[in-house]
Design a protein around this motif. Structure first.
Motif, PDB file in Angstrom:
ATOM      1  N   UNK A 160       7.334  62.069  32.951  1.00 31.73           N
ATOM      2  CA  UNK A 160       8.569  61.657  32.267  1.00 31.73           C
ATOM      3  C   UNK A 160       8.956  62.707  31.227  1.00 31.73           C
ATOM      4  N   UNK A 161       7.971  63.219  30.498  1.00 36.52           N
ATOM      5  CA  UNK A 161       8.233  64.236  29.479  1.00 36.52           C
ATOM      6  C   UNK A 161       8.841  65.487  30.108  1.00 36.52           C
ATOM      7  N   UNK A 162       8.272  65.952  31.202  1.00 33.31           N
ATOM      8  CA  UNK A 162       8.800  67.139  31.869  1.00 33.31           C
ATOM      9  C   UNK A 162      10.232  66.901  32.357  1.00 33.31           C
ATOM     10  N   UNK A 209      12.900  74.600  22.194  1.00 33.43           N
ATOM     11  CA  UNK A 209      12.149  74.841  20.964  1.00 33.43           C
ATOM     12  C   UNK A 209      11.913  73.537  20.217  1.00 33.43           C
ATOM     13  N   UNK A 210      11.052  73.613  19.234  1.00 34.71           N
ATOM     14  CA  UNK A 210      10.697  72.448  18.425  1.00 34.71           C
ATOM     15  C   UNK A 210      11.914  71.907  17.675  1.00 34.71           C
ATOM     16  N   UNK A 246       2.741  54.607  23.336  1.00 31.35           N
ATOM     17  CA  UNK A 246       2.777  54.757  21.881  1.00 31.35           C
ATOM     18  C   UNK A 246       3.696  55.920  21.521  1.00 31.35           C
ATOM     19  N   UNK A 247       4.734  55.643  20.746  1.00 27.16           N
ATOM     20  CA  UNK A 247       5.706  56.683  20.404  1.00 27.16           C
ATOM     21  C   UNK A 247       5.082  57.775  19.542  1.00 27.16           C
ATOM     22  N   UNK A 272       2.881  64.808  21.993  1.00 24.19           N
ATOM     23  CA  UNK A 272       2.998  65.508  23.273  1.00 24.19           C
ATOM     24  C   UNK A 272       4.262  66.362  23.327  1.00 24.19           C
ATOM     25  N   UNK A 273       5.363  65.835  22.752  1.00 24.02           N
ATOM     26  CA  UNK A 273       6.619  66.594  22.738  1.00 24.02           C
ATOM     27  C   UNK A 273       6.447  67.846  21.871  1.00 24.02           C
ATOM     28  N   UNK A 274       5.822  67.680  20.702  1.00 29.49           N
ATOM     29  CA  UNK A 274       5.584  68.846  19.826  1.00 29.49           C
ATOM     30  C   UNK A 274       4.769  69.901  20.545  1.00 29.49           C
ATOM     31  N   UNK A 275       3.712  69.467  21.203  1.00 28.90           N
ATOM     32  CA  UNK A 275       2.850  70.414  21.919  1.00 28.90           C
ATOM     33  C   UNK A 275       3.615  71.100  23.045  1.00 28.90           C
TER      34      UNK A 275
END
Length: 148
Positions: free
Chosen positions: A102-104, A114-115, A134-135, A141-144
């Motif tokens: 889902x993240x990808x 970028x961040x 868990x948000x 995970x988004x930051x990484x």
């Protein structure tokens, strides 16, 4: 069946079974839902009910840690029971692989590179994972992913 309808049926079942602990937990949840509906003058849908459940779960977990720190295991056990009852009304949690997929997908959709674009990704991913992940973990995970 909506979560609110399921709550009502479960409340009736708990009343018939004279399960006062479960009945109390269900009533607390129904009261929180009703309070939010009255405050905001709306009927909550399942997504909003899930948000209310997550808020209550967070409160219960905070209480558990505070009760255990104060050596009040009796109160912590009550809160733990309420957590188990509340979790029954949440959808099935996503696996690590499902979250990564889902993240990808969201990063590709939004074109985030970028961040600095983390808020855009968070806004897009939240409706897809609400109540199922868990948000705080998702945020990490988004930051990484965006830092790489």
């Amino acid at each position: 069946m909506t979560i609110k309808a399921r709550l009502t049926e479960d409340m009736k079942t708990a009343m018939r079974a004279k399960d006062s602990a479960r009945l109390g937990a269900i009533r607390l949840l129904q009261a929180a839902i009703k309070q939010r509906e009255v405050d905001e003058r709306i009927d909550l849908d399942d997504t909003q009910v899930i948000e209310a459940i997550e808020k209550m779960l967070k409160q219960r977990r905070d209480s558990i840690s505070q009760y255990e720190a104060a050596k009040r295991q009796d109160l912590a056990d009550v809160e733990k029971f309420e957590v188990t009852v509340l979790q029954e009304y949440l959808p099935v949690a996503l696996t690590e692989d499902e979250i990564a997929a889902i993240l990808e997908e969201v990063v590709t959709e939004t074109g985030a590179a970028s961040i600095k674009e983390m808020s855009k990704v968070m806004a897009a991913i939240k409706p897809k994972v609400v109540g199922r992940a868990d948000m705080g973990k998702i945020s990490g995970l988004i930051k990484a992913r965006l830092s790489a």
